[in-house]
Design an enzyme around this catalytic site. Structure first.
Site, PDB file in Angstrom:
ATOM      1  N   HIS A 139       5.957  -2.897   3.889  1.00 20.87           N
ATOM      2  CA  HIS A 139       4.691  -2.192   3.571  1.00 20.87           C
ATOM      3  C   HIS A 139       3.544  -3.152   3.867  1.00 20.87           C
ATOM      4  O   HIS A 139       3.294  -4.082   3.104  1.00 20.87           O
ATOM      5  CB  HIS A 139       4.673  -1.776   2.093  1.00 20.87           C
ATOM      6  N   HIS A 181      -0.585  -3.532   5.586  1.00 26.15           N
ATOM      7  CA  HIS A 181      -1.823  -3.011   6.171  1.00 26.15           C
ATOM      8  C   HIS A 181      -2.358  -4.042   7.153  1.00 26.15           C
ATOM      9  O   HIS A 181      -2.667  -5.171   6.763  1.00 26.15           O
ATOM     10  CB  HIS A 181      -2.881  -2.769   5.089  1.00 26.15           C
ATOM     11  N   LEU A 182      -2.483  -3.642   8.421  1.00 27.40           N
ATOM     12  CA  LEU A 182      -3.039  -4.560   9.418  1.00 27.40           C
ATOM     13  C   LEU A 182      -4.455  -4.180   9.808  1.00 27.40           C
ATOM     14  O   LEU A 182      -5.153  -4.962  10.453  1.00 27.40           O
ATOM     15  CB  LEU A 182      -2.169  -4.591  10.672  1.00 27.40           C
ATOM     16  N   ARG A 183      -4.860  -2.938   9.465  1.00 27.16           N
ATOM     17  CA  ARG A 183      -6.195  -2.434   9.849  1.00 27.16           C
ATOM     18  C   ARG A 183      -6.325  -2.391  11.368  1.00 27.16           C
ATOM     19  O   ARG A 183      -5.336  -2.240  12.067  1.00 27.16           O
ATOM     20  CB  ARG A 183      -7.324  -3.284   9.227  1.00 27.16           C
ATOM     21  N   ASN A 238      -3.183   4.150   7.128  1.00 24.03           N
ATOM     22  CA  ASN A 238      -4.439   4.612   6.492  1.00 24.03           C
ATOM     23  C   ASN A 238      -5.669   3.964   7.118  1.00 24.03           C
ATOM     24  O   ASN A 238      -6.484   3.343   6.449  1.00 24.03           O
ATOM     25  CB  ASN A 238      -4.409   4.400   4.971  1.00 24.03           C
ATOM     26  N   LYS A 293       4.124   8.724   5.713  1.00 30.37           N
ATOM     27  CA  LYS A 293       3.550   8.209   4.471  1.00 30.37           C
ATOM     28  C   LYS A 293       2.780   9.308   3.747  1.00 30.37           C
ATOM     29  O   LYS A 293       1.891   9.937   4.331  1.00 30.37           O
ATOM     30  CB  LYS A 293       2.605   7.044   4.821  1.00 30.37           C
ATOM     31  N   HIS A 336       2.915   6.829  -1.815  1.00 28.96           N
ATOM     32  CA  HIS A 336       2.027   6.149  -2.764  1.00 28.96           C
ATOM     33  C   HIS A 336       2.133   6.977  -4.038  1.00 28.96           C
ATOM     34  O   HIS A 336       1.555   8.062  -4.119  1.00 28.96           O
ATOM     35  CB  HIS A 336       0.583   6.091  -2.249  1.00 28.96           C
ATOM     36  N   HIS A 368       5.417   0.166  -3.460  1.00 27.86           N
ATOM     37  CA  HIS A 368       4.766  -0.701  -4.448  1.00 27.86           C
ATOM     38  C   HIS A 368       4.959  -0.217  -5.882  1.00 27.86           C
ATOM     39  O   HIS A 368       4.017   0.165  -6.561  1.00 27.86           O
ATOM     40  CB  HIS A 368       3.277  -0.928  -4.129  1.00 27.86           C
ATOM     41  N   LEU A 401      -4.289  -1.020  -5.878  1.00 30.92           N
ATOM     42  CA  LEU A 401      -3.685   0.205  -6.393  1.00 30.92           C
ATOM     43  C   LEU A 401      -2.250   0.299  -5.893  1.00 30.92           C
ATOM     44  O   LEU A 401      -2.003  -0.040  -4.738  1.00 30.92           O
ATOM     45  CB  LEU A 401      -4.492   1.422  -5.931  1.00 30.92           C
ATOM     46  N   ASP A 426       2.487  -5.015   0.706  1.00 26.24           N
ATOM     47  CA  ASP A 426       1.234  -4.273   0.517  1.00 26.24           C
ATOM     48  C   ASP A 426       0.037  -5.203   0.701  1.00 26.24           C
ATOM     49  O   ASP A 426      -1.005  -5.032   0.061  1.00 26.24           O
ATOM     50  CB  ASP A 426       1.187  -3.587  -0.858  1.00 26.24           C
ATOM     51  N   HIS A 449      -9.317  -6.610   2.850  1.00 31.19           N
ATOM     52  CA  HIS A 449     -10.673  -6.034   2.895  1.00 31.19           C
ATOM     53  C   HIS A 449     -11.608  -7.221   3.008  1.00 31.19           C
ATOM     54  O   HIS A 449     -11.412  -8.225   2.302  1.00 31.19           O
ATOM     55  CB  HIS A 449     -11.004  -5.281   1.610  1.00 31.19           C
ATOM     56  N   ALA A 506      -9.817  -1.415  -3.316  1.00 35.95           N
ATOM     57  CA  ALA A 506      -8.516  -1.828  -3.843  1.00 35.95           C
ATOM     58  C   ALA A 506      -7.702  -2.482  -2.738  1.00 35.95           C
ATOM     59  O   ALA A 506      -7.628  -1.955  -1.633  1.00 35.95           O
ATOM     60  CB  ALA A 506      -7.770  -0.618  -4.375  1.00 35.95           C
TER      61      ALA A 506
HETATM   62  N1  LIG Z   1      -2.810  -1.281  -2.266  1.00 43.07           N
HETATM   63  C1  LIG Z   1      -4.119  -1.194  -2.255  1.00 43.07           C
HETATM   64  O1  LIG Z   1      -4.766  -1.525  -3.268  1.00 43.07           O
HETATM   65  N2  LIG Z   1      -4.792  -0.806  -1.169  1.00 43.07           N
HETATM   66  C2  LIG Z   1      -4.242  -0.310   0.059  1.00 43.07           C
HETATM   67  C3  LIG Z   1      -3.792   1.108  -0.028  1.00 43.07           C
HETATM   68  C4  LIG Z   1      -2.491   1.298  -0.781  1.00 43.07           C
HETATM   69  O2  LIG Z   1      -1.470   0.747  -0.418  1.00 43.07           O
HETATM   70  O3  LIG Z   1      -2.472   2.051  -1.768  1.00 43.07           O
HETATM   71  C5  LIG Z   1      -5.304  -0.463   1.144  1.00 43.07           C
HETATM   72  O4  LIG Z   1      -5.175   0.165   2.195  1.00 43.07           O
HETATM   73  O5  LIG Z   1      -6.260  -1.204   0.940  1.00 43.07           O
HETATM   74 ZN   LIG Z   2      -0.532  -0.313   0.739  1.00 50.21          ZN
HETATM   75 ZN   LIG Z   3      -0.474   2.633  -1.799  1.00 48.35          ZN
END
Ligand SMILES: NC(=O)N[C@@H](CC(=O)O)C(=O)O
Ligand SMILES: [Zn+2]
Ligand SMILES: [Zn+2]
Length: 345
Positions: free
Chosen positions: A13, A15-17, A41, A99, A136, A174, A219, A247, A251, A263
């Site tokens: 899990h 996030h690379l953006r 996302n 997802k 999620h 998560h 989150l 996760d 940001h 988050a």
């Molecule tokens: N975990 C987080 O707090 N944020 C994640 C989104 C997610 O995994 O719920 C994100 O994309 O920033």
């Molecule tokens: Zn996440």
């Molecule tokens: Zn999530």
């Protein structure tokens, strides 16, 4: 000097953006991890197989020369998702999972699902073809306290969904509560859970004691200590249904340090040092590999990595940057609030 050799880990899990953040963060994962399940996302989200193919190319282009890293793509489930596109993406090998973001539950989830019955045709197709659904797991009902949203999701969404589609393979992403851990342990079939690095280390005090600490806000939000202990017990147990999904959610600082901060906690930089620390504290270093490198591939039906990494414990604390500089701005790295002594060699 202590050393530990484990198969190269995967992150189930991540996030690379995109754009400057992607270019700035990817090396922190590709340095140590062989593969990662890439969260969809983005704005706009990765909804179709074509979106995922294009995003995958952007990720591949950002990987530093010399690193071997395979992004495992996912699709963002909407109420309009086309089952045929999902199936074609899965059969081609491009898409590994879909997802589910309940609309409004977390970062960039506004295009997510409001009424799960509208997504049933896709979910039914996924159950038929054995394609995993990553969830999620939080309800968004305003009446439900934010600390209870995972438990409420299990009762009102996850359990009914599993009864309706027992063949659907679901990853509870998560997991942050004892309720989640217990639910997974009690329901063996077609259910697994990913656990983050930070939820093994912080409880909700980290966010709120001594001032509000936005860099510990994510989150699902960290819960009370009893829950953290349940997560730790599950992670170090060796139980095949639990595996690492960091996760790691970068940001840029201005979006965290403001009146309505995003988050997400950025842990890719020091995740393996943190995990070795946690597993050593739990006297379970011999089960770290199961958590980081064996259980995830088993769940996703993929081969384990043949390469290994070596972790070494030294006397001096490991040095890592407090922030990562990217073209989009600085991103604060997770501070576990204790010195780390394990480093990837
Ligand atoms: N975990 C987080 O707090 N944020 C994640 C989104 C997610 O995994 O719920 C994100 O994309 O920033
Ligand atoms: Zn996440
Ligand atoms: Zn999530």
């Amino acid at each position: 000097m202590q050393e530990l050799v484990i198969r190269r880990p995967d992150d189930w899990h991540l996030h690379l953006r995109d754009g400057g953040v992607l270019r700035g963060v990817i090396a922190d994962t590709s340095r140590h991890f062989a593969r990662a399940i890439i969260m969809p996302n983005l704005v706009p989200p990765v909804v179709t197989s074509a979106d995922a193919a294009a995003y995958r190319e952007r990720i591949l282009a950002a990987i530093p020369a010399g690193d071997r890293f395979e992004p495992l793509m996912t699709l963002y489930l909407t109420e309009g998702t086309d089952p045929a596109d999902v199936e074609a993406g899965f059969r081609s090998g491009l898409i590994k999972a879909v997802k589910l973001y309940p609309a409004g539950a977390t970062t960039n989830s506004h295009s997510g699902v409001r009424d799960i019955t509208k997504a049933m045709p896709v979910l039914e197709r996924m159950a038929e073809i054995g394609m995993p659904l990553c969830v999620h797991g939080e309800v968004t009902t305003p009446e439900v306290d934010i600390f209870d949203r995972e438990a409420a999701f299990i009762e009102t969404v996850l359990d009914p969904l599993r009864r309706r589609l027992p063949d659907l393979r679901i990853t509870m992403e998560h997991v942050t509560t004892k309720d989640g851990i217990d639910y997974i342990k009690e329901h063996a079939a077609n259910l697994a859970g990913s656990i983050t690095t930070h939820h093994l280390i912080i409880n909700r005090n980290a966010i709120l004691v001594g001032g509000i600490k936005p860099h510990y806000y994510c989150l699902p939000v960290a819960k009370r200590e009893t829950h953290r202990l349940a997560l730790r017990a599950a992670a170090v147990s060796g139980d095949v249904r639990f595996f690492l999904g960091t996760d790691s959610a970068p940001h840029v600082d201005p979006l965290k340090e403001c009146a309505c901060g995003c988050a997400g906690i950025y842990t890719s930089v020091n995740t393996l040092s943190c995990l070795a620390h946690v597993f050593e504290e739990e006297e379970a270093l011999d089960r770290l590999e199961a958590f980081t490198s064996l259980n995830g591939p088993a769940w996703y039906g993929l081969p384990v990595n043949e390469e290994t990494i070596t972790l070494r414990k030294g006397g001096e604390p490991v040095r890592y940057p407090a922030k990562v500089e990217t073209d989009a701005g600085p991103i604060t790295v997770f501070d576990p609030m204790f010195p780390l002594h394990w480093a990837v060699v």
